[in-house]
Design an enzyme around this catalytic site. Structure first.
Site, short mmCIF file in Angstrom:
data_model
loop_
_atom_site.label_atom_id
_atom_site.label_comp_id
_atom_site.label_asym_id
_atom_site.label_seq_id
_atom_site.Cartn_x
_atom_site.Cartn_y
_atom_site.Cartn_z
N HIS A 183 0.85 -1.20 0.00
CA HIS A 183 0.00 0.00 0.00
C HIS A 183 0.88 1.23 0.00
CE1 HIS A 183 -3.43 2.63 0.83
NE2 HIS A 183 -2.60 3.28 1.63
N ASP B 129 -15.76 0.67 6.49
CA ASP B 129 -14.80 1.67 6.02
C ASP B 129 -15.43 2.57 4.96
OD1 ASP B 129 -12.06 2.83 5.72
OD2 ASP B 129 -12.31 2.04 3.70
N ARG C 166 -15.69 10.88 6.91
CA ARG C 166 -14.42 11.54 7.27
C ARG C 166 -14.15 12.71 6.33
NH1 ARG C 166 -10.21 7.12 6.71
NH2 ARG C 166 -8.74 8.83 7.00
N SER D 183 -8.54 2.48 8.43
CA SER D 183 -9.02 2.39 7.05
C SER D 183 -8.10 1.54 6.19
CB SER D 183 -9.14 3.80 6.46
OG SER D 183 -9.58 3.75 5.12
N LYS E 21 -8.69 -2.92 5.34
CA LYS E 21 -8.87 -3.42 3.96
C LYS E 21 -7.83 -4.48 3.63
CE LYS E 21 -9.14 0.72 1.87
NZ LYS E 21 -9.64 1.89 2.60
#
Length: 448
Positions: free
Chosen positions: A84, A163, A170, A185, A189
């Site tokens: 990520h 999420d 948010r 978050s 995932k």
């Protein structure tokens, strides 16, 4: 059990929520038995008061299990990995890294996102390839991983529904930049992918979410800690995000540069990130004994053409016509026979002699966003052909009048003010003042 109002008051007053209280909040969000204004109030309380490590861990775990959690065949045990990035300019690492990891024996169920504001999105880049489908059902994801070894897809409706609700609120409540909420978050995932190993590319600098390394490190450490507590071997690199990564920014152009990288012609900064992130994952899965061995394996997967073969197979598995995929992966191909090229190009020239010491990635990204390469709201269309090519490298000596940037645009055209901003983003220095080029990766955080 306290009421939702009592939970909000408790967090507002800086108290620590129990495991059961965090679970009750996420359950109410998922079941939609809580009013949106109450969810927004809790998000603001978390933003203001923060969370201790245990709260963040429970928040992440409850978000992760709020929907479907993927499962994989037993024979893949230890080899399911992902990466990520916190987002940058010209960040096309996933397009090269996923097939390289597959070529090294990993399974890569890469669930990616779309671009928003100045940062590009991996899904948008891939959708500039005609026919590429990013929404796959779980069964097809497993089939593709079985036959190819990697896929790059969007979040399914059943994956981490909590999420999706929290993320939208948010944004609406200006609580995006909360450390526990970002950690929850991202890691929820990745946890729902049932990964064995995860590497995080946490960026800092002018064109990153965090401008300074210390703030980026705080987020990286939070995500590494929570990831490992959830049973995922998790590491992070802190990488500098000032100038664009590679030479191309913009969806179609970044696909072209990724294909060139897979053919062995990748720019040094892009390949440094690919080999470092990939090497860490190979090390964490135990496929290699140390980082240099992992970097070597990733580099060889690219130089041998094995990673390119996996990318071609992934394109075909995700809906791209076979002949088209093979043409894109063939040597000396004319990419713009297949990938849309913008109607207009404009070259900007160096205002004086000098050495290129910096290119402001943030300025470039903001201008391209306004020209249609990005979106300001979720769901807005984008123009895949809009982008820019850097015609110079950091440390390169250039003469006055030499082209340094090629803009690809359609409608709207760049304004004189935008061109001025881009020109000011090019920093030229005298040779004696030029500093040697540094590695993008400044620090690595390994699992304890």
């Amino acid at each position: 059990m306290l009421s939702i109002q009592d939970l909000i008051r408790k967090k507002r007053d800086g108290e620590v929520l129990s495991d059961e209280e965090v679970k009750a909040f996420i359950q109410a969000v998922t079941d939609e038995t809580i009013q949106p204004c109450q969810t927004g109030a809790m998000l603001m309380a978390i933003w203001q008061k923060g969370m201790v490590d245990r709260e963040t861990e429970v928040l992440t775990r409850e978000m992760m299990t709020s929907g479907e959690v993927m499962s994989w065949p037993k024979e893949w045990a230890g080899r399911v990995v992902d990466k990520h990035s916190t987002g940058g300019v010209g960040d096309k690492v996933s397009l090269v890294l996923a097939p390289a990891l597959a070529a090294c024996g990993c399974k890569v169920p890469m669930i990616s996102g779309r671009g928003l504001a100045h940062t590009g999105g991996t899904l948008d880049k891939l959708e500039s390839i005609p026919g590429f489908t990013v929404q796959l059902p779980s069964e097809q994801i497993q089939q593709t991983l079985s036959s190819v070894g990697c896929c790059i897809v969007g979040q399914t409706a059943m994956l981490v529904p909590a999420d999706r609700i929290l993320y939208a609120l948010r944004d609406a409540t200006s609580t995006v930049d909360s450390l526990p909420l970002i950690t929850g978050s991202i890691i929820s995932k990745k946890g729902a992918e049932s990964l064995d190993a995860l590497v995080l590319d946490v960026k800092f600098g002018r064109a990153a979410l965090y401008k300074d390394k210390e703030s980026a490190k705080e987020l990286a450490q939070s995500m590494v800690n929570v990831g490992n507590r959830l049973g995922i071997r998790t590491s992070a690199v802190l990488s500098c995000m000032d100038a664009p990564i590679g030479r191309c920014v913009g969806n179609s152009l970044e696909v072209v540069e990724s294909l060139e990288a897979l053919k062995g012609n990748g720019p040094a900064d892009l390949m440094e990130l690919v080999s470092t992130l990939g090497g860490l994952l190979l090390m964490m899965t135990g496929l290699v004994s140390d980082l240099p061995a992992g970097q070597k394996n990733i580099s060889e997967a690219v130089s041998s053409g094995a990673a390119l073969d996996r990318f071609r197979a992934m394109m075909e598995a995700q809906g791209v016509d076979r002949d088209l995929a093979r043409t894109l992966c063939s040597p000396n191909t004319d990419y713009h026979q297949i990938l849309r090229k913008a109607e207009h190009q404009l070259e900007l020239t160096a205002p004086s002699d000098g050495v290129v010491s910096d290119v402001d990635g943030m300025t470039l990204a903001v201008v391209l966003h306004k020209l249609g390469a990005g979106r300001s709201k979720v769901g807005e269309p984008i123009n895949h052909s809009v982008g820019a090519e850097l015609l110079v490298s950091l440390g390169q000596k250039v003469g006055k009048g030499v082209p340094w940037l090629r803009l690809h645009y359609e409608d709207p055209a760049p304004t004189p003010d935008q061109i001025r901003q881009l020109q000011e983003g090019l920093v030229l220095t005298k040779e004696s003042q030029t500093r040697p080029k540094h590695s993008l990766v400044e620090e690595t955080l390994l699992p304890k």
